[in-house]
Design a protein around this motif. Structure first.
Motif, mmCIF file in Angstrom:
data_model
loop_
_atom_site.group_PDB
_atom_site.id
_atom_site.type_symbol
_atom_site.label_atom_id
_atom_site.label_comp_id
_atom_site.label_asym_id
_atom_site.label_seq_id
_atom_site.Cartn_x
_atom_site.Cartn_y
_atom_site.Cartn_z
ATOM 1 N N ARG A 56 -16.708 11.813 15.439
ATOM 2 C CA ARG A 56 -16.493 10.569 16.177
ATOM 3 C C ARG A 56 -15.850 9.496 15.302
ATOM 4 N N PHE A 57 -16.102 9.580 13.999
ATOM 5 C CA PHE A 57 -15.417 8.659 13.102
ATOM 6 C C PHE A 57 -13.926 8.986 13.065
ATOM 7 N N ASN A 58 -13.602 10.262 12.945
ATOM 8 C CA ASN A 58 -12.215 10.672 12.763
ATOM 9 C C ASN A 58 -11.381 10.640 14.040
ATOM 10 N N PRO A 60 -10.672 8.667 16.700
ATOM 11 C CA PRO A 60 -9.698 7.639 17.055
ATOM 12 C C PRO A 60 -8.486 7.606 16.114
#
Lengths: 367, 668
Positions: A56-58, A60
């Motif tokens: 979820r960090f990566n 976007p």
């Protein structure tokens, strides 16, 4: 084996670069464009865990740098210790770039061990990014070890370790301790490394390890109070697959150094090979992003270019360390080397580990 | 200390902070109201918005989301008898009978007001407790945790219903079902029979839905009328708030229990509501009618489960160990925001900790307030004729069930546990006892093994353990005096009047269905026993003991059924309860067949197509609705499910069709 695979992958990389150059030279040829599309990033784990947070960090950033700025959604498919979602990916995903998979050490381990639930083959896939992580082993001063120099005191002692299970990531410390010749009693059934750390703080266990971010946040205060002594880190691999000190913990020796200090020679043999394979699969190459079987070189290059651009993104650089720690994610050659080292194991080494698990810890994978 | 506290308070009471929190609360409410969806689904919706937000606002949003879920899930528990999440399973026991009496609004507002109070009391307790929490949490070793599991199991005494023997047997059944999957000590896989699904064990949500929701749906389908008997709503939401005020001492105690148990990592939030419920049953002396719609049976678990969220923050913030699903989500969100949990949360980051604790209290007030406003309009759902509501409820429980692993297997296991639940209900085997056993099986086994490894059997002499043993003994003593029964004394008398045969032969004739059910249970224990014998000592010892105990107690049940005198406490069969004035009921199997048909259709064509076919078939054949009504309801339900699923990036379980062909979403 590492070297040969690496060369093959390296050649592939060159070929891919040539393909892109060719594509560049001939603009008439259709380029990969994801405009208006949705890319499903399969995470074979539940929401809220390490892999999920990582993806979820990566996501976007990946969306921002893929051509056509597609929507990248994280799809959680948990179950079977991550084998279910991964099997689903292997069985269903089309090589059109719209489905990618994020794996973790817990996906690599059952594959390396030959778990019967595994119906996926890493060598069919193309790796486009690898996210390394690290870990630090530490002991209680009650063992008589007050600094790294006293590490020989551990030999001949009965140590206790709180384990999540013999086939979990805790297999890496288990192999490391075995290699060093430490006498460790493993108490299983812990829910996570956090629970293990609690047992350490209670004094129930006297040897433990934590992943780097948890070590920095939770064990460093104990070290400062004199309640914990770090003894080694799991190290990192350089681009050629050689073990190096972890740049996050430059003062801590890696297992290879500790072994040499204790035994007077560099480690070798099947037990060390096993340690190396599982250490890489579990830490240096813990998180991988792969494309399904049959992905074209053009597609692989598109994704690799996207990751190169992500790594250059100032916003990514700014927020990366706070969320994921100080291990740089890699693509291209570095990713190939880690992928090869983390997904290959000598059949004899595997057999030795499986036998050890079944003889000493009653783990039967064939059940 | 005081300045930290005040600055945190000033941070919270800004329009911006409350605004973001309100967004979280509204999203959480919309998601949480749907059974099976909780903080996890809410987070997936919210994550994209977390980027670029400042830490305090993003935290406010996350906390709003986490806080409202144990409140909003009460809607389904009370109105439909569907446990909205594992935190409100105990609420079903008295909440749903109240809804059936037409007191849905009262039950809901009592639940929400209790939640609100619980949330605030939880925050007050934590404000002081956070400073001493580290040593207290560290004092709970595996030995104390094992004894706490035993304490939880002792609640079976309270929840056993009419017959303690059956209660123990049901609990053993839960313990055996809970031991399916990897053994904690050795990782050996028990009772998996080569089925991939069973390797992970059966998910709690499915056991809860199968045991509680399916039997109620079946029962309502057989009676064929609205949930609120007499189709009118009685006393309203003000009564519910007065109920909480009148029972303020109980609310206070249960909130305290919730906050403290929630703060202990490892026990998990899943038993908190049962312990609070059991506590209420043990201590309420004034005209208790628990299990048949006592408002105190709603207040106790609801005040505890909101306080629990606050308690669960402590291990999450101080040690990075999430106490449950919602806290795992919260922890993931924190990591994304760059906040690392650890000792600094009571040191340099203490202001942040207080911001979080007090935001949680404020979010509870906002969430519960909103829910109270919604209680009256939403409780009108219970007036809808059940034949029109039933297909929705069947779809809802299936939807909730496949949130577990998103496969057809979830639905198959739901059906199986549903059948178990239906017959346990009929034959008076206490379902809460099974659930307690199920929830605590892994904990009890793991902690006992770890305690013996770390301390040897001397662990029993640890001070903490001795204290908990004392509490447990007191609880058992209290439990033997007060027990929940789903059957009222009058109903028992009616049953006894009927059950006048004597002698084994007559008993077997009269009680054949019950005897058969007990024999099936006995058979299941034998399978468990046989499976246990295949494993190593550490892998087998727990299921071996539990299966043996189960066999012993089931044998006792059988013995009493066959040899017992007429009207023996063990004998119970709701089919004997028909009163002369009772309406004729449809058959159980017919009602079960409808649920099974949705599962079977899914197995062939996948969930979405199955849903449409099932809806049309049910409304035309069973409900005899007009085509217009059928199309409207089918379209409405399908549209709603699809919207929800697309917002959550969810794939539906597929069937044979999906195996053979590659189809686009939502059919894939």
């Amino acid at each position: 084996m590492t070297v040969t695979t690496h060369t093959r992958r390296g050649a592939l990389g060159v070929f891919a670069a040539a393909a892109t150059a060719f594509a560049f030279a001939a603009p008439a040829q259709a380029q990969v464009d994801f405009s208006g599309q949705t890319i499903e990033w399969i995470i074979p784990f539940g929401t809220g865990g390490g892999s999920d947070t990582w993806a979820r960090f990566n996501a976007p950033f990946l969306s921002r740098h893929l051509p056509g700025n597609p929507t990248v959604v994280v799809v959680n498919e948990p179950g079977g210790g991550s084998t279910r979602g991964t099997n689903l990916f292997a069985q269903r995903a089309r090589a059109d770039g719209q489905t990618i998979l994020g794996t973790s050490g817990s996906t690599q381990f059952p594959y390396l061990l030959g778990d019967p639930r595994v119906r996926y083959e890493y060598q069919d896939w193309s790796v486009v990014m690898v996210g390394p992580t690290g870990g630090v082993a530490y002991v209680s001063p009650s063992t008589g070890v007050e600094s790294i120099d006293d590490i020989a005191n551990l030999q001949g002692q009965r140590l206790v370790y709180a384990s999540q299970g013999a086939t979990s990531l805790d297999l890496v410390p288990m192999l490391a301790f075995k290699l060093l010749g430490l006498d460790v009693n493993y108490v299983f059934g812990f829910g996570g490394r956090g629970d293990g750390r609690l047992a350490f703080e209670r004094g129930e266990v006297n040897i433990d390890y934590q992943t780097s971010s948890a070590f920095i946040g939770n064990v460093t205060p104990l070290v400062e109070e004199g309640k914990a002594v770090p003894i080694m880190s799991w190290g990192v691999l350089d681009e050629d697959g050689n073990p190096q000190r972890d740049p996050t913990f430059p003062d801590l020796p890696i297992l290879e150094e500790v072994y040499e200090a204790m035994h007077g020679e560099a480690p070798s043999g099947p037990m060390y090979d096993a340690y190396k394979a599982f250490n890489t699969a579990g830490f240096a190459a813990q998180k991988m992003v792969v494309l399904p079987e049959g992905a074209s070189d053009e597609l692989v290059e598109t994704y690799r270019q996207a990751w190169r651009d992500v790594f250059e993104d100032p916003e990514y650089q700014e927020s990366f360390e706070a969320a994921l720690g100080s291990y740089g994610q890699v693509t291209d050659r570095g990713a190939d080397a880690l992928f090869a080292a983390g997904t290959n194991i000598d059949p004899e080494v595997r057999a030795m580990v499986v036998d050890m698990l079944s003889d000493e810890y009653n783990v039967r994978l064939g059940d | 200390m005081l300045d930290v506290f005040l600055s945190a308070l000033a941070d919270i009471l800004t329009v911006k902070h409350i605004g973001y929190m309100m967004i979280g609360v509204v999203v959480g409410l919309m998601i949480g109201i749907f059974p099976g969806l909780g903080g996890i689904a809410g987070l997936s919706l919210m994550i994209p918005f977390l980027y670029g937000m400042d830490t305090t606002s993003a935290l406010a949003m996350l906390i709003g989301l986490v806080a409202v879920i144990p409140t909003s899930d009460t809607f389904a528990s009370v109105l439909m008898g569907i446990p909205g999440s594992s935190a409100s399973q105990a609420t079903v026991l008295d909440g749903f009978p109240m809804a059936k009496r037409g007191e849905a609004a009262r039950a809901l507002s009592a639940a929400f007001f209790a939640s609100l109070t619980g949330g605030i009391i939880g925050a007050v307790v934590l404000t002081g407790f956070v400073l001493i929490a580290r040593p207290v949490i560290l004092a709970f070793s595996s030995a104390e945790l094992f004894m706490l599991s035993v304490f939880g199991l002792s609640m079976v005494g309270v929840l056993a219903g009419k017959s303690l023997v059956k209660g123990v047997a049901a609990c053993a059944l839960g313990l055996i079902i809970g031991s399916i999957g990897g053994a904690p000590a050795t990782g050996e896989f028990r009772m998996v029979f080569g089925v991939d699904y069973l390797y992970d064990g059966i998910p709690l949500v499915i056991i809860g839905l199968g045991l509680f929701a399916v039997p109620e749906i079946i029962d309502l389908l057989r009676r064929d009328r609205s949930i609120a008997e007499g189709a009118k709503l009685g006393s309203g939401w003000l009564t519910g708030i007065r109920d909480v005020a009148r029972n303020w001492w109980l609310t206070l105690r249960c909130s305290g229990i919730g906050a403290l148990i929630g703060a202990i990592p490892g026990l998990g939030g899943t038993v908190v509501d049962w312990i609070a419920y059991g506590h209420a049953v043990q201590t309420v002396k004034d005209n208790p009618h628990f299990g048949r719609g006592d408002v105190r049976g709603v207040i106790a678990p609801e005040s505890a489960n909101n306080a629990k969220e606050g308690g669960g923050l402590l291990p999450t913030l101080l040690f990075g160990i999430p106490g449950g699903g919602a806290m795992a989500v919260f922890l993931g969100g924190m990591v994304l925001l760059g906040i690392q949990p650890g000792p600094s949360m009571v040191g340099s980051n203490l202001d942040l900790t207080y911001t979080i604790i007090w935001s949680l209290a404020l979010a509870n007030v906002l969430g519960a307030g909103l829910c109270i406003l919604l209680a009256v309009p939403i409780s009108r759902l219970t007036l809808i004729p059940f034949r029109l509501l039933a297909p929705f409820m069947i779809v809802v429980i299936c939807f909730a069930a496949f949130q577990a692993t998103r496969t057809l297997d979830d639905l198959i296991v739901l059906l199986a546990t549903g059948v178990l639940g239906v017959y346990m209900r009929r034959f008076g085997w206490p379902r809460p006892a099974l659930l307690i056993g199920f929830v605590l099986a892994t904990q009890a086994e793991t902690y006992l093994y770890q305690a013996v490894q770390f301390y040897g059997w001397e662990f029993l002499t640890r001070t903490g353990v001795m204290i908990i043993i004392g509490i447990t003994a007191g609880s058992i003593w209290l439990g033997l005096r007060a027990r929940v029964s789903e059957v009222s004394p009058e109903e028992v008398l009616a049953l006894e009047a009927r059950d006048d045969a004597a002698g084994p032969a007559a008993n077997i004739r009269a009680r054949a269905p019950q005897i058969l059910f007990a024999l099936v249970a006995f058979g299941f224990f034998s399978v468990g026993l046989h499976d246990a014998l295949q494993h190593s000592f550490l892998g087998q010892v727990f299921p071996l003991i539990m299966a043996s105990a189960g066999m012993l107690f089931t044998a006792l049940v059988l013995g009493f059924l066959i040899l017992g005198k007429p009207n023996h406490a063990v004998s119970s069969d709701t089919e004997h309860l028909e009163r002369p004035d009772a309406e004729p009921q449809r058959s159980t199997l017919g009602a079960l067949a409808w649920v099974a048909s949705l599962v079977a259709l899914t197995a062939v064509v996948g969930f979405v197509t199955a849903l449409v076919v099932f809806f049309v078939a049910f409304l035309k054949i069973r409900a005899r609705a007009s085509w217009l009504m059928t199309l409207l309801l089918t379209g409405g339900c399908t549209g709603f499910v699809l919207t929800l699923a697309s917002a959550l990036n969810m794939r539906f379980p597929g069937g044979l069709l999906q195996e053979l062909y590659r189809l686009p979403w939502p059919f894939s």
